[in-house]
Design an enzyme around this catalytic site. Structure first.
Site, mmCIF file in Angstrom:
data_model
loop_
_atom_site.group_PDB
_atom_site.id
_atom_site.type_symbol
_atom_site.label_atom_id
_atom_site.label_comp_id
_atom_site.label_asym_id
_atom_site.label_seq_id
_atom_site.Cartn_x
_atom_site.Cartn_y
_atom_site.Cartn_z
ATOM 1 N N ASN A 48 0.842 -1.205 0.000
ATOM 2 C CA ASN A 48 0.000 0.000 0.000
ATOM 3 C C ASN A 48 0.866 1.240 0.000
ATOM 4 O O ASN A 48 1.986 1.211 0.524
ATOM 5 C CB ASN A 48 -0.871 0.083 1.271
ATOM 6 C CG ASN A 48 -1.922 -1.007 1.327
ATOM 7 O OD1 ASN A 48 -2.433 -1.436 0.299
ATOM 8 N ND2 ASN A 48 -2.244 -1.448 2.524
ATOM 9 N N GLU A 102 -4.438 -9.113 3.752
ATOM 10 C CA GLU A 102 -4.800 -7.964 2.911
ATOM 11 C C GLU A 102 -4.820 -8.347 1.430
ATOM 12 O O GLU A 102 -4.990 -7.497 0.573
ATOM 13 C CB GLU A 102 -3.826 -6.799 3.129
ATOM 14 C CG GLU A 102 -4.101 -6.060 4.423
ATOM 15 C CD GLU A 102 -3.233 -4.830 4.633
ATOM 16 O OE1 GLU A 102 -3.608 -4.008 5.476
ATOM 17 O OE2 GLU A 102 -2.178 -4.704 3.982
ATOM 18 N N ALA A 157 2.525 -0.197 11.945
ATOM 19 C CA ALA A 157 3.545 -1.186 11.518
ATOM 20 C C ALA A 157 4.313 -1.819 12.681
ATOM 21 O O ALA A 157 5.252 -2.584 12.434
ATOM 22 C CB ALA A 157 4.528 -0.616 10.494
ATOM 23 N N ALA A 158 3.932 -1.539 13.918
ATOM 24 C CA ALA A 158 4.617 -2.198 15.040
ATOM 25 C C ALA A 158 4.349 -3.704 14.972
ATOM 26 O O ALA A 158 5.267 -4.519 15.121
ATOM 27 C CB ALA A 158 4.136 -1.626 16.367
ATOM 28 N N GLY A 159 3.097 -4.079 14.709
ATOM 29 C CA GLY A 159 2.754 -5.499 14.588
ATOM 30 C C GLY A 159 3.487 -6.137 13.415
ATOM 31 O O GLY A 159 3.968 -7.274 13.504
ATOM 32 N N ASP A 160 3.590 -5.401 12.322
ATOM 33 C CA ASP A 160 4.275 -5.940 11.137
ATOM 34 C C ASP A 160 5.760 -6.150 11.429
ATOM 35 O O ASP A 160 6.369 -7.133 10.986
ATOM 36 C CB ASP A 160 4.138 -4.978 9.952
ATOM 37 C CG ASP A 160 2.688 -4.780 9.545
ATOM 38 O OD1 ASP A 160 1.879 -5.697 9.763
ATOM 39 O OD2 ASP A 160 2.368 -3.697 9.022
ATOM 40 N N THR A 213 -0.190 -10.568 20.626
ATOM 41 C CA THR A 213 0.449 -9.297 20.981
ATOM 42 C C THR A 213 -0.608 -8.368 21.555
ATOM 43 O O THR A 213 -1.658 -8.167 20.953
ATOM 44 C CB THR A 213 1.111 -8.655 19.742
ATOM 45 O OG1 THR A 213 0.116 -8.456 18.741
ATOM 46 C CG2 THR A 213 2.201 -9.535 19.153
HETATM 47 O O1 RIB Z 1 -0.067 -2.590 9.596
HETATM 48 C C1 RIB Z 1 0.115 -1.292 9.095
HETATM 49 C C2 RIB Z 1 -0.295 -1.224 7.668
HETATM 50 O O2 RIB Z 1 -1.673 -1.478 7.590
HETATM 51 C C3 RIB Z 1 -0.096 0.121 7.024
HETATM 52 O O3 RIB Z 1 1.170 0.292 6.445
HETATM 53 C C4 RIB Z 1 -1.237 0.193 6.030
HETATM 54 O O4 RIB Z 1 -0.823 0.155 4.701
HETATM 55 C C5 RIB Z 1 -2.153 -0.974 6.365
HETATM 56 O O5 RIB Z 1 -2.035 -1.965 5.459
#
Ligand code: RIB
Length: 309
Positions: free
Chosen positions: A12, A141, A250-253, A221
């Site tokens: 995204n 997603e 984006a902390a989870g990512d 988490t």
């Molecule tokens: O997890 C964060 C992400 O969720 C963002 O970068 C946004 O693009 C959504 O997909």
């Protein structure tokens, strides 16, 4: 040897508004700042894994537009193999509208765009990248049928699977049975298990329900409330790392990507989670998704500084 990780997921462009607070319904609110920042859960997890030192192959789709070209360039600059990240004609790259308040809270609205076009055939075309990886990382997603195919392929080749079921949707037991590590937050755990998660005890109960449905391990988490790890017959808790929060996006990512690398390096689930928590905590101290994901040396320095007191 560097861990090899395949990520099947979304890209995204994040359109980020910094505001004093969340706007009310019908209100026009003046923000402080606007930024365009590369994001998408899949791409963020790939970047987190690459910055922690893994060889990463990314399987996804962007639109045939400027956002797509810029996203591909950013992923390449992080050393990620983008051979399986292709542009779809006549569809826009995925976009996330993100509001981040002064208190560090965020709200996200998604338009999937090209992410919705990632198909099982695209995944089949990337079979070599998946079969040669130690771990496959997926989120939701992109279409569930695509994720299901990627997980099937991984299992055929004895590749471990990490699933981050966000945004959450109902999942079949047959899919959960193929997941080695399910990384979820409280909302996702509540929805998937039917047990409201409000405490450590309920987190473990919800996770045990998901173990019964076939997952091998659940990492739940809970932000400032820490992390619950649940495996058959075993419960572990790791406290959160305290930082001054700027933006939790984006902390989870980052947790997922860094955790994958830890497992790929041969760490056990607890040690990989601790490193991933430090990486995620650093992400919270900066604005944005891929702009805030730390490098391996930043994580190591941070861990040492906290160990030194
Ligand atoms: O997890 C964060 C992400 O969720 C963002 O970068 C946004 O693009 C959504 O997909």
């Amino acid at each position: 040897m560097k861990p090899r990780i395949a990520v099947v997921g979304s890209v995204n462009m994040d359109l980020v508004f910094r505001t004093p607070r969340m706007p009310a319904v019908g209100e026009t609110l003046s923000g402080h700042e606007f930024r365009q920042i590369p994001g998408g859960k899949g791409a963020n997890q790939a970047v987190a894994a690459a910055r922690q030192g893994a060889d990463v192959a990314f399987i996804g789709r962007v639109g045939d537009d400027g956002f797509g070209q810029y996203s591909i360039r950013c992923l390449s600059e992080d050393g990620i193999d983008v051979s399986y990240l292709s542009a779809v004609p006549d569809i826009a790259t995925g976009v996330a509208g993100i509001i981040v308040t002064d208190a560090g809270d965020n709200s996200i609205v998604l338009a999937a765009g090209a992410n919705a076009a990632l198909s099982a055939e695209n995944v089949d075309a990337a079979q070599t990248a998946i079969s040669s990886a130690q771990l496959l990382v997926c989120q939701l997603e992109t279409p569930l049928s695509t994720v299901t195919r990627a997980i099937q392929l991984a299992k055929q080749h004895n590749v471990k699977v990490i699933l981050n079921p966000a945004p959450v949707q109902a999942l079949a037991d047959e899919l959960l049975q193929q997941v080695d590590y399910l990384v979820i937050n409280e909302t996702e755990a509540s929805q998937l298990s039917g047990i409201p998660v409000t405490s450590q005890e309920s987190a473990h109960l919800a996770s045990e329900k998901l173990l019964q449905r076939g997952v091998s391990a659940v990492l739940l988490t809970m932000g400032e409330q820490g992390l619950c790890i649940t495996e058959p017959g075993k419960r572990q808790y790791i406290a959160a790392i305290r930082v001054d929060a700027v933006d939790t996006t984006a902390a989870g990512d980052t947790f997922v990507g860094a955790f994958a690398v830890g497992i790929g390096r041969g760490l056990d689930i607890h040690a990989a989670s601790v490193e991933a928590q430090y990486a995620a905590a650093l992400t919270v101290t900066k604005l944005g998704a891929q702009t805030s994901i730390p490098s391996r040396s930043e994580v190591e320095e941070f861990m040492q500084s906290r160990a030194a007191g």
